[in-house]
Write an enzyme that holds these catalytic residues in place. Structure first.
Site, PDB file in Angstrom:
ATOM      1  N   LYS A  16     -16.599  10.483  -8.045  1.00 52.67           N
ATOM      2  CA  LYS A  16     -17.378  11.096  -6.932  1.00 52.67           C
ATOM      3  C   LYS A  16     -16.672  10.317  -5.429  1.00 52.67           C
ATOM      4  O   LYS A  16     -16.401  10.921  -4.373  1.00 52.67           O
ATOM      5  CB  LYS A  16     -18.664  11.164  -7.163  1.00 52.67           C
ATOM      6  N   THR A  41     -21.346  16.104  -6.206  1.00 48.25           N
ATOM      7  CA  THR A  41     -20.144  16.024  -5.333  1.00 48.25           C
ATOM      8  C   THR A  41     -20.338  16.414  -3.886  1.00 48.25           C
ATOM      9  O   THR A  41     -19.834  15.963  -3.060  1.00 48.25           O
ATOM     10  CB  THR A  41     -18.973  16.882  -6.036  1.00 48.25           C
ATOM     11  N   SER A  58     -25.283  21.405 -10.730  1.00 46.10           N
ATOM     12  CA  SER A  58     -24.277  20.244 -11.243  1.00 46.10           C
ATOM     13  C   SER A  58     -23.391  20.854 -12.231  1.00 46.10           C
ATOM     14  O   SER A  58     -23.677  21.603 -13.039  1.00 46.10           O
ATOM     15  CB  SER A  58     -25.110  18.953 -11.413  1.00 46.10           C
ATOM     16  N   GLY A  59     -22.383  20.340 -12.515  1.00 45.00           N
ATOM     17  CA  GLY A  59     -21.503  20.456 -13.613  1.00 45.00           C
ATOM     18  C   GLY A  59     -22.298  20.830 -14.991  1.00 45.00           C
ATOM     19  O   GLY A  59     -22.144  21.773 -15.535  1.00 45.00           O
ATOM     20  N   ASP A  64     -19.993  24.219 -13.010  1.00 40.08           N
ATOM     21  CA  ASP A  64     -18.510  24.334 -13.631  1.00 40.08           C
ATOM     22  C   ASP A  64     -18.388  25.685 -13.702  1.00 40.08           C
ATOM     23  O   ASP A  64     -17.476  26.434 -13.376  1.00 40.08           O
ATOM     24  CB  ASP A  64     -17.919  23.766 -14.468  1.00 40.08           C
ATOM     25  N   HIS A  91     -20.594  18.655 -21.389  1.00 38.01           N
ATOM     26  CA  HIS A  91     -20.342  20.208 -21.200  1.00 38.01           C
ATOM     27  C   HIS A  91     -18.813  20.349 -21.175  1.00 38.01           C
ATOM     28  O   HIS A  91     -18.324  21.422 -20.462  1.00 38.01           O
ATOM     29  CB  HIS A  91     -21.065  20.305 -19.714  1.00 38.01           C
TER      30      HIS A  91
END
Length: 124
Positions: A16, A41, A58-59, A64, A91
């Site tokens: 990040k 991010t 968030s991912g 994503d 993930h």
């Protein structure tokens, strides 16, 4: 360029600060382009660069996949995803899906600083 032709910014936890530094160095090229990023991010990039960033989840919480959906809708022109390939990510299926949708929809995907540099140099 369409008004929603986002440049997507994603970075794993260990990358990040590298992403924030990258965006800071390329602020002139990215300023004025619509940016979308996963939550943390995007927050770091906004705080450290002053650029406006649309943030999704968030991912690990589905961010994503949200960016993947924007790609499938034709709303993303490029993805910069600074990955940490040496760390396991729970993930990982979402990460693979994001990379697959980039391939399917012919969206440039940079996964390291060298390719990110080349991608940003060709955004305009």
């Amino acid at each position: 360029m369409q008004p929603t032709d986002y440049v997507a910014l994603i970075a794993h936890d260990g990358r990040k600060d590298v992403m924030a530094d990258f965006v800071r160095r390329h602020k002139a090229q990215l300023d004025g382009l619509p940016l979308v990023a996963t939550a943390t991010t995007g927050g770091i990039v906004e705080a450290q660069t002053g650029l406006d960033v649309r943030r999704v989840l968030s991912g690990p919480r589905g961010g994503d996949l949200q960016i993947g959906a924007l790609i499938a809708e034709g709303k993303v022109r490029a993805v910069i995803f600074l990955r940490d390939p040496l760390t396991a990510h729970p993930h990982e299926p979402d990460i693979s899906a994001l990379m697959k949708v980039c391939d399917i929809h012919n969206v440039p995907l940079a996964t390291n600083l060298a390719t990110a540099e080349m991608l940003v140099d060709n955004l305009r």
